[in-house]
Design a protein around this motif. Structure first.
Motif, PDB file in Angstrom:
ATOM      1  N   HIS A   1       0.836  -1.211   0.000  1.00  0.00           N
ATOM      2  CA  HIS A   1       0.000   0.000   0.000  1.00  0.00           C
ATOM      3  C   HIS A   1       0.869   1.260   0.000  1.00  0.00           C
ATOM      4  O   HIS A   1       0.548   2.241  -0.680  1.00  0.00           O
ATOM      5  N   GLN A   2       1.959   1.224   0.741  1.00  0.00           N
ATOM      6  CA  GLN A   2       2.869   2.379   0.775  1.00  0.00           C
ATOM      7  C   GLN A   2       3.535   2.595  -0.582  1.00  0.00           C
ATOM      8  O   GLN A   2       3.710   3.739  -1.015  1.00  0.00           O
ATOM      9  N   ARG A   3       3.915   1.510  -1.263  1.00  0.00           N
ATOM     10  CA  ARG A   3       4.506   1.644  -2.602  1.00  0.00           C
ATOM     11  C   ARG A   3       3.530   2.287  -3.572  1.00  0.00           C
ATOM     12  O   ARG A   3       3.886   3.174  -4.344  1.00  0.00           O
ATOM     13  N   VAL A   4       2.276   1.848  -3.518  1.00  0.00           N
ATOM     14  CA  VAL A   4       1.251   2.415  -4.390  1.00  0.00           C
ATOM     15  C   VAL A   4       1.037   3.892  -4.051  1.00  0.00           C
ATOM     16  O   VAL A   4       0.939   4.733  -4.952  1.00  0.00           O
ATOM     17  N   ALA A   5       0.986   4.228  -2.766  1.00  0.00           N
ATOM     18  CA  ALA A   5       0.786   5.618  -2.350  1.00  0.00           C
ATOM     19  C   ALA A   5       1.939   6.506  -2.832  1.00  0.00           C
ATOM     20  O   ALA A   5       1.713   7.623  -3.314  1.00  0.00           O
ATOM     21  N   ARG A   6       3.181   6.001  -2.729  1.00  0.00           N
ATOM     22  CA  ARG A   6       4.335   6.779  -3.217  1.00  0.00           C
ATOM     23  C   ARG A   6       4.278   6.944  -4.723  1.00  0.00           C
ATOM     24  O   ARG A   6       4.567   8.028  -5.247  1.00  0.00           O
ATOM     25  N   ALA A   7       3.912   5.883  -5.424  1.00  0.00           N
ATOM     26  CA  ALA A   7       3.814   5.961  -6.889  1.00  0.00           C
ATOM     27  C   ALA A   7       2.742   6.967  -7.296  1.00  0.00           C
ATOM     28  O   ALA A   7       2.938   7.752  -8.233  1.00  0.00           O
ATOM     29  N   ARG A   8       1.624   6.967  -6.602  1.00  0.00           N
ATOM     30  CA  ARG A   8       0.544   7.906  -6.924  1.00  0.00           C
ATOM     31  C   ARG A   8       0.970   9.348  -6.657  1.00  0.00           C
ATOM     32  O   ARG A   8       0.705  10.236  -7.468  1.00  0.00           O
ATOM     33  N   ALA A   9       1.617   9.574  -5.525  1.00  0.00           N
ATOM     34  CA  ALA A   9       2.069  10.937  -5.205  1.00  0.00           C
ATOM     35  C   ALA A   9       3.076  11.420  -6.249  1.00  0.00           C
ATOM     36  O   ALA A   9       3.010  12.566  -6.703  1.00  0.00           O
ATOM     37  N   SER A  10       3.971  10.549  -6.650  1.00  0.00           N
ATOM     38  CA  SER A  10       4.962  10.904  -7.672  1.00  0.00           C
ATOM     39  C   SER A  10       4.294  11.201  -9.005  1.00  0.00           C
ATOM     40  O   SER A  10       4.647  12.170  -9.692  1.00  0.00           O
ATOM     41  N   PHE A  11       3.321  10.395  -9.380  1.00  0.00           N
ATOM     42  CA  PHE A  11       2.629  10.594 -10.650  1.00  0.00           C
ATOM     43  C   PHE A  11       1.889  11.929 -10.659  1.00  0.00           C
ATOM     44  O   PHE A  11       1.985  12.693 -11.619  1.00  0.00           O
ATOM     45  N   VAL A  12       1.150  12.213  -9.595  1.00  0.00           N
ATOM     46  CA  VAL A  12       0.378  13.456  -9.509  1.00  0.00           C
ATOM     47  C   VAL A  12       1.324  14.662  -9.560  1.00  0.00           C
ATOM     48  O   VAL A  12       1.033  15.666 -10.220  1.00  0.00           O
ATOM     49  N   GLU A  13       2.450  14.557  -8.901  1.00  0.00           N
ATOM     50  CA  GLU A  13       3.426  15.652  -8.886  1.00  0.00           C
ATOM     51  C   GLU A  13       4.031  15.891 -10.271  1.00  0.00           C
ATOM     52  O   GLU A  13       4.224  17.032 -10.683  1.00  0.00           O
ATOM     53  N   ARG A  14       4.314  14.821 -11.007  1.00  0.00           N
ATOM     54  CA  ARG A  14       4.981  14.949 -12.303  1.00  0.00           C
ATOM     55  C   ARG A  14       4.022  15.138 -13.472  1.00  0.00           C
ATOM     56  O   ARG A  14       4.470  15.435 -14.580  1.00  0.00           O
ATOM     57  N   TRP A  15       2.720  14.958 -13.292  1.00  0.00           N
ATOM     58  CA  TRP A  15       1.790  15.034 -14.410  1.00  0.00           C
ATOM     59  C   TRP A  15       1.816  16.377 -15.144  1.00  0.00           C
ATOM     60  O   TRP A  15       1.816  16.392 -16.379  1.00  0.00           O
ATOM     61  N   PRO A  16       1.820  17.530 -14.467  1.00  0.00           N
ATOM     62  CA  PRO A  16       1.795  18.794 -15.217  1.00  0.00           C
ATOM     63  C   PRO A  16       2.945  18.942 -16.220  1.00  0.00           C
ATOM     64  O   PRO A  16       2.728  19.386 -17.352  1.00  0.00           O
ATOM     65  N   GLU A  17       4.141  18.551 -15.838  1.00  0.00           N
ATOM     66  CA  GLU A  17       5.263  18.659 -16.791  1.00  0.00           C
ATOM     67  C   GLU A  17       5.144  17.612 -17.899  1.00  0.00           C
ATOM     68  O   GLU A  17       5.523  17.872 -19.045  1.00  0.00           O
ATOM     69  N   ARG A  18       4.593  16.466 -17.589  1.00  0.00           N
ATOM     70  CA  ARG A  18       4.410  15.433 -18.617  1.00  0.00           C
ATOM     71  C   ARG A  18       3.361  15.839 -19.641  1.00  0.00           C
ATOM     72  O   ARG A  18       3.550  15.624 -20.830  1.00  0.00           O
ATOM     73  N   VAL A  19       2.253  16.403 -19.183  1.00  0.00           N
ATOM     74  CA  VAL A  19       1.208  16.779 -20.122  1.00  0.00           C
ATOM     75  C   VAL A  19       1.706  17.904 -21.038  1.00  0.00           C
ATOM     76  O   VAL A  19       1.364  17.941 -22.219  1.00  0.00           O
ATOM     77  N   THR A  20       2.543  18.783 -20.517  1.00  0.00           N
ATOM     78  CA  THR A  20       3.133  19.833 -21.352  1.00  0.00           C
ATOM     79  C   THR A  20       4.000  19.209 -22.436  1.00  0.00           C
ATOM     80  O   THR A  20       3.926  19.598 -23.614  1.00  0.00           O
ATOM     81  N   ARG A  21       4.794  18.241 -22.050  1.00  0.00           N
ATOM     82  CA  ARG A  21       5.659  17.567 -23.032  1.00  0.00           C
ATOM     83  C   ARG A  21       4.836  16.788 -24.061  1.00  0.00           C
ATOM     84  O   ARG A  21       5.137  16.799 -25.252  1.00  0.00           O
ATOM     85  N   ILE A  22       3.795  16.113 -23.606  1.00  0.00           N
ATOM     86  CA  ILE A  22       2.930  15.371 -24.528  1.00  0.00           C
ATOM     87  C   ILE A  22       2.283  16.317 -25.530  1.00  0.00           C
ATOM     88  O   ILE A  22       2.240  16.028 -26.725  1.00  0.00           O
ATOM     89  N   ARG A  23       1.794  17.458 -25.059  1.00  0.00           N
ATOM     90  CA  ARG A  23       1.171  18.427 -25.974  1.00  0.00           C
ATOM     91  C   ARG A  23       2.175  18.942 -27.000  1.00  0.00           C
ATOM     92  O   ARG A  23       1.839  19.102 -28.175  1.00  0.00           O
ATOM     93  N   ARG A  24       3.386  19.229 -26.556  1.00  0.00           N
ATOM     94  CA  ARG A  24       4.421  19.713 -27.469  1.00  0.00           C
ATOM     95  C   ARG A  24       4.747  18.661 -28.523  1.00  0.00           C
ATOM     96  O   ARG A  24       4.825  18.965 -29.724  1.00  0.00           O
ATOM     97  N   LEU A  25       4.911  17.418 -28.096  1.00  0.00           N
ATOM     98  CA  LEU A  25       5.205  16.344 -29.062  1.00  0.00           C
ATOM     99  C   LEU A  25       4.024  16.072 -29.977  1.00  0.00           C
ATOM    100  O   LEU A  25       4.210  15.790 -31.173  1.00  0.00           O
ATOM    101  N   LEU A  26       2.824  16.172 -29.457  1.00  0.00           N
ATOM    102  CA  LEU A  26       1.634  15.964 -30.280  1.00  0.00           C
ATOM    103  C   LEU A  26       1.532  17.030 -31.379  1.00  0.00           C
ATOM    104  O   LEU A  26       1.170  16.734 -32.518  1.00  0.00           O
ATOM    105  N   ALA A  27       1.913  18.261 -31.036  1.00  0.00           N
ATOM    106  CA  ALA A  27       1.911  19.334 -32.032  1.00  0.00           C
ATOM    107  C   ALA A  27       2.913  19.032 -33.153  1.00  0.00           C
ATOM    108  O   ALA A  27       2.644  19.296 -34.322  1.00  0.00           O
ATOM    109  N   LYS A  28       4.066  18.457 -32.794  1.00  0.00           N
ATOM    110  CA  LYS A  28       5.058  18.090 -33.819  1.00  0.00           C
ATOM    111  C   LYS A  28       4.548  16.984 -34.711  1.00  0.00           C
ATOM    112  O   LYS A  28       4.798  16.965 -35.910  1.00  0.00           O
ATOM    113  N   VAL A  29       3.825  16.037 -34.134  1.00  0.00           N
ATOM    114  CA  VAL A  29       3.282  14.929 -34.918  1.00  0.00           C
ATOM    115  C   VAL A  29       2.238  15.453 -35.898  1.00  0.00           C
ATOM    116  O   VAL A  29       2.160  14.985 -37.041  1.00  0.00           O
TER     117      VAL A  29
END
Length: 144
Positions: free
Chosen positions: A114-142
């Motif tokens: 449960h602790q591993r899942v909680a850490r993974a979720r916290a990490s994902f939520v924290e990193r999502w804004p920068e990832r979605v920015t990168r995905i949008r930028r790459l999608l525009a190139k495609v």
């Protein structure tokens, strides 16, 4: 009757194959944006399902769009991999046949999972804004 009446008009493959993947990207972004560390397991599984659908359509996009789509697929594949860790729900062990010490150990293993899942979720939520920015930028190139 002419074959042109029932045969679809000739269009480039990219324009035929790519539009269905756009909504999938939006669905993925929407589901991941709404995630929090306290979101229920079903929300995490839904986001994982959206990521896996984007990965599947990305396999086609790579064939059609080359390097930009390959980079986009790499990022989305990493997102899907991280979501698998977040969506993993530890299985509750059957403690009825165990002695107290074994039951205690299984409980500790369950708590660690449960602790591993909680850490993974916290990490994902924290990193999502920068990832979605990168995905949008790459999608525009495609799309170019």
């Amino acid at each position: 009757m002419s074959w042109t009446r029932w045969w679809p008009p000739c269009t480039p493959h990219a324009s035929v194959m790519f539009p269905p993947s756009r909504p999938r990207h939006y669905i993925l972004a929407d589901r991941c944006r709404s995630l929090t560390t306290d979101s229920i397991d079903a929300d995490w599984r839904a986001a994982l399902g959206a990521a896996e659908q984007v990965c599947a359509s990305g396999q086609v996009a790579v064939q059609l769009h080359g390097k930009p789509a390959r980079k986009l697929l790499g990022v989305v594949t990493k997102v899907a991999s991280d979501l698998r860790e977040c969506a993993a729900s530890p299985e509750v062990p059957d403690l009825s046949q165990l002695d107290p010490q074994e039951a205690f150990e299984r409980g500790r293993e369950m708590e660690r999972a449960h602790q591993r899942v909680a850490r993974a979720r916290a990490s994902f939520v924290e990193r999502w804004p920068e990832r979605v920015t990168r995905i949008r930028r790459l999608l525009a190139k495609v799309r170019r």
